[in-house]
Design an enzyme around this catalytic site. Sequence first.
Site, PDB file in Angstrom:
ATOM      1  CE1 TYR A 256      36.606  59.147 -52.021  1.00 34.74           C
ATOM      2  CE2 TYR A 256      34.334  59.750 -52.461  1.00 34.74           C
ATOM      3  CZ  TYR A 256      35.147  59.813 -51.820  1.00 34.74           C
ATOM      4  OH  TYR A 256      34.978  60.470 -50.356  1.00 34.74           O
TER       5      TYR A 256
ATOM      6  CB  SER B   6      31.568  59.061 -49.001  1.00 35.44           C
ATOM      7  OG  SER B   6      30.849  59.744 -50.177  1.00 35.44           O
TER       8      SER B   6
HETATM    9  P1  NDP Z   1      40.684  66.920 -47.685  1.00 35.85           P
HETATM   10  O1  NDP Z   1      41.441  66.748 -48.979  1.00 35.85           O
HETATM   11  O2  NDP Z   1      40.701  68.555 -47.223  1.00 35.85           O
HETATM   12  O3  NDP Z   1      41.510  66.172 -46.585  1.00 35.85           O
HETATM   13  C1  NDP Z   1      42.017  64.956 -46.539  1.00 35.85           C
HETATM   14  C2  NDP Z   1      43.140  64.581 -45.430  1.00 35.85           C
HETATM   15  O4  NDP Z   1      43.579  63.068 -45.904  1.00 35.85           O
HETATM   16  C3  NDP Z   1      44.094  65.491 -45.362  1.00 35.85           C
HETATM   17  O5  NDP Z   1      44.424  65.847 -44.165  1.00 35.85           O
HETATM   18  C4  NDP Z   1      45.386  64.704 -45.864  1.00 35.85           C
HETATM   19  O6  NDP Z   1      46.694  64.914 -45.592  1.00 35.85           O
HETATM   20  C5  NDP Z   1      44.939  63.152 -45.706  1.00 35.85           C
HETATM   21  N1  NDP Z   1      45.346  62.124 -46.644  1.00 35.85           N
HETATM   22  C6  NDP Z   1      45.237  61.828 -47.672  1.00 35.85           C
HETATM   23  N2  NDP Z   1      45.813  60.965 -48.111  1.00 35.85           N
HETATM   24  C7  NDP Z   1      46.794  60.567 -47.228  1.00 35.85           C
HETATM   25  C8  NDP Z   1      47.800  59.498 -47.044  1.00 35.85           C
HETATM   26  N3  NDP Z   1      48.243  58.702 -47.998  1.00 35.85           N
HETATM   27  N4  NDP Z   1      48.628  59.742 -45.871  1.00 35.85           N
HETATM   28  C9  NDP Z   1      48.119  60.373 -44.629  1.00 35.85           C
HETATM   29  N5  NDP Z   1      47.098  61.336 -44.788  1.00 35.85           N
HETATM   30  C10 NDP Z   1      46.555  61.308 -46.151  1.00 35.85           C
HETATM   31  O7  NDP Z   1      39.247  66.066 -47.768  1.00 35.85           O
HETATM   32  P2  NDP Z   1      38.210  65.887 -46.794  1.00 35.85           P
HETATM   33  O8  NDP Z   1      38.399  66.740 -45.364  1.00 35.85           O
HETATM   34  O9  NDP Z   1      36.869  66.476 -47.356  1.00 35.85           O
HETATM   35  O10 NDP Z   1      38.216  64.407 -46.570  1.00 35.85           O
HETATM   36  C11 NDP Z   1      38.265  63.665 -45.652  1.00 35.85           C
HETATM   37  C12 NDP Z   1      37.674  62.442 -45.561  1.00 35.85           C
HETATM   38  O11 NDP Z   1      36.072  62.592 -45.896  1.00 35.85           O
HETATM   39  C13 NDP Z   1      38.008  61.444 -46.793  1.00 35.85           C
HETATM   40  O12 NDP Z   1      37.899  60.089 -46.416  1.00 35.85           O
HETATM   41  C14 NDP Z   1      36.921  61.723 -47.712  1.00 35.85           C
HETATM   42  O13 NDP Z   1      36.755  60.492 -48.643  1.00 35.85           O
HETATM   43  C15 NDP Z   1      35.714  61.915 -46.949  1.00 35.85           C
HETATM   44  N6  NDP Z   1      34.433  62.519 -47.546  1.00 35.85           N
HETATM   45  C16 NDP Z   1      34.793  63.904 -48.326  1.00 35.85           C
HETATM   46  C17 NDP Z   1      33.719  64.595 -48.596  1.00 35.85           C
HETATM   47  C18 NDP Z   1      33.719  66.032 -49.353  1.00 35.85           C
HETATM   48  O14 NDP Z   1      32.838  65.947 -50.098  1.00 35.85           O
HETATM   49  N7  NDP Z   1      34.553  66.572 -49.069  1.00 35.85           N
HETATM   50  C19 NDP Z   1      32.306  63.896 -48.241  1.00 35.85           C
HETATM   51  C20 NDP Z   1      32.213  62.550 -48.143  1.00 35.85           C
HETATM   52  C21 NDP Z   1      33.341  61.991 -47.415  1.00 35.85           C
HETATM   53  P3  NDP Z   1      48.007  65.108 -46.341  1.00 35.85           P
HETATM   54  O15 NDP Z   1      47.690  65.783 -47.712  1.00 35.85           O
HETATM   55  O16 NDP Z   1      48.636  66.140 -45.285  1.00 35.85           O
HETATM   56  O17 NDP Z   1      48.356  63.772 -46.045  1.00 35.85           O
HETATM   57  C1  8X3 Z   2      32.700  62.926 -51.342  1.00 32.78           C
HETATM   58  C2  8X3 Z   2      31.105  63.246 -51.572  1.00 32.78           C
HETATM   59  O1  8X3 Z   2      29.258  62.932 -53.608  1.00 32.78           O
HETATM   60  O2  8X3 Z   2      31.591  64.225 -53.865  1.00 32.78           O
HETATM   61  O3  8X3 Z   2      32.573  61.701 -50.654  1.00 32.78           O
HETATM   62  O4  8X3 Z   2      31.292  61.771 -53.819  1.00 32.78           O
HETATM   63  S1  8X3 Z   2      30.968  63.003 -53.104  1.00 32.78           S
END
Ligand code: NDP
Ligand code: 8X3
Length: 251
Positions: free
Chosen positions: A150, A137
Amino acid sequence: MSGKTVLVTGASAGFGAAIAAKFAENGWRVIAFARRAERLAKLVDRFGPERVHAAAFDIRDEAAMRVALDALPKDFRDVDLLVNNAGLALGTAKAQDCDLAQWRQMIDTNVTALVTLTRLLLPKLIERRGAIANISSISGTYPYTGGNVYGGTKAFVTHFSANLRTDLHGTGVRVTNIEPGMAETEFTLVRTGGNQSASDKLYAGARPITGQDIADTLWWVANLPPHLNINRIEVMPVSQSAAGLQIARDA
Ligand code: NDP
Ligand code: 8X3
């Protein structure tokens, strides 16, 4: 079928769901991990069990992870690409007001589970001259108020990716660190404990990154010729940029 297999963690929502669908649509076998079994079942229904294999468990549970890997059907065992995507942010408070349990959950998910799965799959990835894509991220590079642990977990992921590249020197295994900025997924809903209006408000009018954008980016990375390694990709919506430093006077 391309004959290739991708393992995607966090395939039940957001980036992971879009990545799983993109690769399945384009002929890859997809191993989909997440906790929500019903979401993963929809992915299997959509593409068929010969294309998508799902396992529902908490990736913080190492024993469950080992069981899921040991139980991979024969056709899904040759993993070519590991996408370490599962992760979360919890809370937006300043460090001095944060909940330690939330900090631990972020570290256990974003860091400990990610390194565990990577270590377990490295022999196979080396054998296959495969690839790893870690979803980090921009919060691992740019500090912001409330980013505390985070952002710390994502800085770890970014540096772990760089160190993996170095350790895997000469193996042919590719490692890419993807560093997205603001993206509209379930991320903010999770971060705020289910506050849909807070999530809607954050993204309103901002034209954030979508899951499809990240799936398309990873698809490009995964399909480059094998002599090329994209080390890292920082991607933001045009509407987002870094805001600089702050000064507290007479503090
Ligand atoms: P979502 O919340 O939409 O998806 C997160 C996914 O992670 C879900 O499928 C969830 O599945 C899974 N997950 C979380 N905890 C667990 C666990 N303990 N075991 C198994 N699976 C888990 O978020 P995003 O798609 O946005 O996030 C995906 C990645 O991208 C993350 O690493 C996030 O930090 C990163 N990210 C997101 C950004 C954003 O702004 N959205 C920007 C930069 C990075 P379930 O709940 O079914 O277990
Ligand atoms: C998620 C992007 O900018 O909300 O990783 O931290 S930010």
